[in-house]
Design an enzyme around this catalytic site. Structure first.
Site, PDB file in Angstrom:
ATOM      1  CG  HIS A 215      -0.328   0.012   2.545  1.00  0.00           C
ATOM      2  ND1 HIS A 215       0.324   1.103   3.069  1.00  0.00           N
ATOM      3  CD2 HIS A 215      -0.261  -0.962   3.497  1.00  0.00           C
ATOM      4  CE1 HIS A 215       0.760   0.813   4.278  1.00  0.00           C
ATOM      5  NE2 HIS A 215       0.432  -0.437   4.561  1.00  0.00           N
ATOM      6  CB  CYS A 231       2.013  -3.379   5.315  1.00  0.00           C
ATOM      7  SG  CYS A 231       0.487  -4.160   5.902  1.00  0.00           S
TER       8      CYS A 231
END
Length: 254
Positions: A215, A231
């Protein structure tokens, strides 16, 4: 598991009156109630019985499988069913990478815990599955905090990225782009690309199942750093490119 028998005659061999046709066993036939009772293989699932990925740092042939209906997942071809792979994942169609194929069966990466879970599905006819090939590999060198995109083995782009902090490292192994989600709750990334792997530090991110994702991030100073909760944070142009990749595309976290 309930096996079903299909009645069929042999081509060119007339049947004698009163003689039943030969019986052919369907490789994967499971009663509807048994299939429904199996635990779902989604990012919310935990499948202790799943076989582990035998080569977690290897690339694949690029074959990806679209699951068009809920399928039983087995520990081996003609083996024991331990899960049910649904036709959608996070409101996206289910596409999973094949890591091995054998006589109509495919061993695929699964999106559930524990990380590196795999299982075998019977491909069957077009009403069950569809096969395609993604020419792309997303290769994330966690130690160098660098993401390289390859198409048919050739590097086409690369970016500095942010990976998990020492206390919340990015998990290693091969996984895949499971879905593409438009972010409506927070504004740190317009699109989130959940992967088929999970944090090994956190059981949840904000109430979710701890799914690791690719992301964006609004602060460019994080790129090249180990600052995330696990992440992979990527620059805006990287996110635009990664969002264009097919679901099921292989992601190597190494």
């Amino acid at each position: 598991m309930v096996g079903a028998l299909v009645l069929t005659g042999c081509a060119g061999q007339p049947q004698l009156p009163g003689t039943p046709p030969p019986l052919v066993m369907v490789p994967d036939t499971i009663a509807a109630h048994e299939l429904a009772a199996l635990p779902e293989s989604t990012t919310f699932g935990d499948l202790a019985a799943a076989p582990s990925d035998p080569a977690p740092q290897s690339e694949t042939t690029g074959v990806v499988v679209r699951v068009k209906q809920d399928l039983a997942v087995y520990d081996a071809p003609h083996g024991r069913a331990f899960a049910r792979l649904p036709a959608t994942q996070l409101a996206n169609p289910t596409w999973v990478p094949a890591i091995a194929e054998r006589e109509g069966w495919a061993q695929v990466l699964l999106p559930s815990r524990p990380n590196g879970s795999t299982g075998w599905v019977w491909l069957g006819g077009p009403e069950r599955t569809e096969k395609a090939r993604s020419p792309y590999v997303v290769d994330v060198d966690v130690d160098k905090r660098r993401l390289v995109l390859r198409e048919n083995g050739v590097e086409t782009a690369s970016w500095d990225v942010s990976v998990g902090a020492p206390a919340s490292p990015t998990p290693r192994g091969r996984t895949f782009i499971m879905a593409a989600i438009e972010e409506t709750v927070t504004r740190y990334s317009p699109i989130i690309l959940p992967l088929g792997t999970h944090s090994e530090t956190f059981s949840t991110y904000g109430g979710g199942p701890g799914t690791v994702a690719l992301h964006g991030w609004p602060d460019a100073s994080v790129f090249g750093q180990d600052r995330s909760d696990g992440c992979v944070r990527v620059p805006p142009d990287a996110l635009r490119t990664l969002t264009s990749l097919p679901l099921g595309t292989l992601v190597l976290l190494r």
